[in-house]
Write a protein that holds these residues in place. Structure first.
Motif, PDB file in Angstrom:
ATOM      1  N   ASP A 108      48.167  49.641  31.868  1.00 27.33           N
ATOM      2  CA  ASP A 108      46.817  50.162  31.989  1.00 27.33           C
ATOM      3  C   ASP A 108      46.068  49.541  33.168  1.00 27.33           C
ATOM      4  O   ASP A 108      45.532  50.236  34.033  1.00 27.33           O
ATOM      5  N   LEU A 109      46.069  48.217  33.199  1.00 21.03           N
ATOM      6  CA  LEU A 109      45.404  47.488  34.281  1.00 21.03           C
ATOM      7  C   LEU A 109      46.118  47.762  35.601  1.00 21.03           C
ATOM      8  O   LEU A 109      45.475  47.953  36.635  1.00 21.03           O
ATOM      9  N   ALA A 110      47.443  47.822  35.577  1.00 17.39           N
ATOM     10  CA  ALA A 110      48.200  48.063  36.809  1.00 17.39           C
ATOM     11  C   ALA A 110      47.796  49.402  37.429  1.00 17.39           C
ATOM     12  O   ALA A 110      47.572  49.484  38.644  1.00 17.39           O
ATOM     13  N   GLU A 111      47.670  50.430  36.584  1.00 21.86           N
ATOM     14  CA  GLU A 111      47.319  51.742  37.126  1.00 21.86           C
ATOM     15  C   GLU A 111      45.900  51.759  37.680  1.00 21.86           C
ATOM     16  O   GLU A 111      45.639  52.325  38.744  1.00 21.86           O
ATOM     17  N   ALA A 112      44.988  51.140  36.944  1.00 16.49           N
ATOM     18  CA  ALA A 112      43.593  51.081  37.417  1.00 16.49           C
ATOM     19  C   ALA A 112      43.501  50.290  38.723  1.00 16.49           C
ATOM     20  O   ALA A 112      42.814  50.695  39.668  1.00 16.49           O
ATOM     21  N   LEU A 113      44.207  49.171  38.790  1.00 14.96           N
ATOM     22  CA  LEU A 113      44.184  48.333  39.995  1.00 14.96           C
ATOM     23  C   LEU A 113      44.812  49.085  41.168  1.00 14.96           C
ATOM     24  O   LEU A 113      44.274  49.096  42.282  1.00 14.96           O
TER      25      LEU A 113
END
Ligand SMILES: *Cc1c(COP(=O)(O)O)cnc(C)c1O
Length: 227
Positions: A108-113
């Protein structure tokens, strides 16, 4: 507490001595990087450690990272982000251009980042954080999923440069359990080395010698230097 140069020199020497002893037990070729975690301490102590030769520092909050990078702008320091990253702080972190973001804790964080990095035409070096002791209070991917998620980030997030893994040892006095969390993480790291991973970040003030013996090549030490 602001420490003077000789106090800090003694503490730093002690940590470096312990690192040497632990890493030589692994192999004379096993090199360990020391990242000083400055979150509990005054900016003056960071400047003194710089005078003593220390270059890599870490913070767990974007706001504090920014303040310190600004205050110490004149020194050629290397900055690491080690804390949970809130999505609304992603842009701030990108603008700070940290050397390494150690706490990428899920897809989730990887995609947002990745999306925000793309928009800013920027890249970021990251470590995948593994919750190797399966503690509810800690973030990170499970050790079972870590290998697959690492691949997914590499495939789907071209603006994230994954360099390896990070874990926080089990929160207990039972060194067997701490050791197990390090061994679990290191065995995942060994598989990922074939995919180009070079950093296995494990070990804090209370457990860094054990972490090094389990194969850590980057330790994050705070209180041992400042208390
Ligand atoms: C605070 C912190 C450290 C350093 O902890 P000490 O026990 O003070 O050495 C290391 N890693 C992470 C992720 C931290 O939040």
């Amino acid at each position: 507490m602001i420490l003077d140069k000789e106090q800090l020199r003694a503490k730093l020497d002690k940590v470096i001595w312990n690192i040497e002893e632990a890493r030589i037990a692994v192999s004379e070729y096993h090199i360990v990087k020391l990242v000083t975690i400055a979150k509990y301490t005054e900016v003056e102590n960071i400047a003194t450690l710089y005078e003593l030769g220390q270059r890599a520092f870490g913070e767990n909050q974007v706001q504090q990272l920014k303040e310190r990078m600004t205050a110490l702008d004149e020194f050629p320091l290397e900055w690491h982000m080690i804390g949970t990253l809130q999505k609304n702080k992603i842009n701030n972190l990108i603008d700070l251009r940290p050397s390494l973001m150690q706490s990428l804790d899920g897809m989730d964080l990887a995609e947002a980042l990745n999306k925000k990095l793309e928009a800013k035409n920027s890249k970021m070096n990251c470590l995948l954080q593994i919750n190797s002791a399966k503690e509810k209070s800690k973030s990170g991917v499970s050790s079972e999923e870590a290998f697959d998620i690492y691949q997914q980030v590499k495939e789907n997030c071209p603006n994230i440069d994954l360099k390896g893994v990070m874990t926080i040892g089990a929160h207990t006095n039972d060194s067997k359990l701490i050791q197990k969390s390090f061994e679990t993480t290191h065995s995942i790291y060994e598989k990922l080395e074939k995919e180009g991973a070079t950093i296995c970040s494990m070990g804090m003030s209370s457990d860094y010698t054990l972490a090094i013996k389990c194969g850590s090549n980057l330790i994050r030490v705070g209180s041992a230097l400042f208390k």
